[in-house]
Design a protein around this motif. Structure first.
Motif, PDB file in Angstrom:
ATOM      1  N   UNK A  51     -24.071 -23.688  61.962  1.00 47.90           N
ATOM      2  CA  UNK A  51     -23.473 -24.624  61.009  1.00 47.90           C
ATOM      3  C   UNK A  51     -22.438 -23.907  60.138  1.00 47.90           C
ATOM      4  N   UNK A  52     -22.789 -22.728  59.638  1.00 42.48           N
ATOM      5  CA  UNK A  52     -21.873 -21.969  58.791  1.00 42.48           C
ATOM      6  C   UNK A  52     -20.639 -21.534  59.578  1.00 42.48           C
ATOM      7  N   UNK A  53     -20.821 -21.129  60.826  1.00 37.18           N
ATOM      8  CA  UNK A  53     -19.682 -20.751  61.669  1.00 37.18           C
ATOM      9  C   UNK A  53     -18.780 -21.958  61.937  1.00 37.18           C
ATOM     10  N   UNK A  61      -9.737 -25.027  54.632  1.00 36.11           N
ATOM     11  CA  UNK A  61     -10.575 -25.430  53.504  1.00 36.11           C
ATOM     12  C   UNK A  61     -12.055 -25.191  53.818  1.00 36.11           C
ATOM     13  N   UNK A  62     -12.440 -25.430  55.070  1.00 35.01           N
ATOM     14  CA  UNK A  62     -13.817 -25.167  55.491  1.00 35.01           C
ATOM     15  C   UNK A  62     -14.155 -23.691  55.394  1.00 35.01           C
ATOM     16  N   UNK A  63     -13.165 -22.852  55.727  1.00 33.92           N
ATOM     17  CA  UNK A  63     -13.380 -21.411  55.601  1.00 33.92           C
ATOM     18  C   UNK A  63     -13.609 -21.025  54.148  1.00 33.92           C
ATOM     19  N   UNK A  64     -12.831 -21.629  53.252  1.00 34.73           N
ATOM     20  CA  UNK A  64     -13.006 -21.328  51.827  1.00 34.73           C
ATOM     21  C   UNK A  64     -14.365 -21.799  51.328  1.00 34.73           C
ATOM     22  N   UNK A  65     -14.826 -22.947  51.825  1.00 32.53           N
ATOM     23  CA  UNK A  65     -16.148 -23.449  51.437  1.00 32.53           C
ATOM     24  C   UNK A  65     -17.243 -22.508  51.958  1.00 32.53           C
ATOM     25  N   UNK A  68     -17.237 -19.400  49.930  1.00 30.23           N
ATOM     26  CA  UNK A  68     -17.848 -19.574  48.606  1.00 30.23           C
ATOM     27  C   UNK A  68     -19.370 -19.691  48.719  1.00 30.23           C
ATOM     28  N   UNK A  69     -19.856 -20.278  49.818  1.00 26.67           N
ATOM     29  CA  UNK A  69     -21.309 -20.340  50.038  1.00 26.67           C
ATOM     30  C   UNK A  69     -21.871 -18.934  50.176  1.00 26.67           C
ATOM     31  N   UNK A  70     -21.157 -18.075  50.895  1.00 29.53           N
ATOM     32  CA  UNK A  70     -21.636 -16.707  51.138  1.00 29.53           C
ATOM     33  C   UNK A  70     -21.547 -15.809  49.905  1.00 29.53           C
ATOM     34  N   UNK A  75     -27.929 -16.725  48.945  1.00 27.46           N
ATOM     35  CA  UNK A  75     -27.480 -16.850  50.331  1.00 27.46           C
ATOM     36  C   UNK A  75     -27.353 -15.474  50.971  1.00 27.46           C
ATOM     37  N   UNK A  76     -26.861 -14.498  50.226  1.00 26.63           N
ATOM     38  CA  UNK A  76     -26.779 -13.130  50.758  1.00 26.63           C
ATOM     39  C   UNK A  76     -28.177 -12.584  51.048  1.00 26.63           C
ATOM     40  N   UNK A  77     -29.132 -12.891  50.184  1.00 30.92           N
ATOM     41  CA  UNK A  77     -30.504 -12.445  50.404  1.00 30.92           C
ATOM     42  C   UNK A  77     -31.095 -13.098  51.647  1.00 30.92           C
ATOM     43  N   UNK A  78     -30.831 -14.396  51.824  1.00 32.05           N
ATOM     44  CA  UNK A  78     -31.305 -15.094  53.021  1.00 32.05           C
ATOM     45  C   UNK A  78     -30.652 -14.511  54.273  1.00 32.05           C
ATOM     46  N   UNK A  79     -29.353 -14.230  54.197  1.00 30.04           N
ATOM     47  CA  UNK A  79     -28.645 -13.635  55.340  1.00 30.04           C
ATOM     48  C   UNK A  79     -29.227 -12.256  55.668  1.00 30.04           C
ATOM     49  N   UNK A  80     -29.549 -11.479  54.625  1.00 30.48           N
ATOM     50  CA  UNK A  80     -30.170 -10.176  54.848  1.00 30.48           C
ATOM     51  C   UNK A  80     -31.534 -10.339  55.523  1.00 30.48           C
TER      52      UNK A  80
END
Length: 134
Positions: A51-53, A61-65, A68-70, A75-80
């Motif tokens: 979904x994020x990709x 604009x989607x890339x900027x969104x 900003x989510x990342x 979110x960084x902790x979840x990604x880790x």
């Protein structure tokens, strides 16, 4: 009817202690359980990551969104956590494949040793994932 007769005559050897907080699992059991848990986490994470990709590739604009989510700490902790689960699952999978192909012994001592080595490799990969995410 015959099954009831057999069940009455069978000696019931059930565990006396059913308090899961006091049961000590061997390191091989912990490694196996964590391998399954990390597989479930990885399976669920694929949907989130796709979904994020998709969001990031949809438009500028989607890339900027997505960017900003990342930026969020959570979110960084979840990604880790996702990267750590993936790393553990890959390390555990390689360990199992090496056992299946006969490169590692299938003894209790070899299982304990390789489980501990897998935990160590995962800690190193988790630290590297933390550096990558932050």
């Amino acid at each position: 009817m015959w099954a009831l007769f057999i069940m009455k005559n069978v000696k019931k050897q059930r565990p006396v202690n059913l308090d899961l907080a006091t049961i000590r699992f061997p390191v091989t059991a912990i490694a196996s359980i964590l391998h399954r848990v990390s597989g479930v986490i990885t399976f669920v994470a694929v949907g989130i990551l796709l979904w994020l990709l998709g969001l990031s590739l949809s438009s500028p604009e989607g890339f900027l969104v997505a960017s900003s989510i990342m930026d969020s700490f959570i979110v960084k902790f979840i990604m880790w956590g996702i990267l750590t689960a993936l790393a553990y699952h890959v390390v555990g999978g390689i360990r199992h494949m090496l056992m299946d192909f006969g490169y590692l012994e299938e003894t209790l001592e070899a299982g304990k040793r390789t489980a501990n080595i897998g935990f160590g490799i995962t800690v190193v990969l988790s630290i590297l994932a933390g550096v990558l995410v932050w």
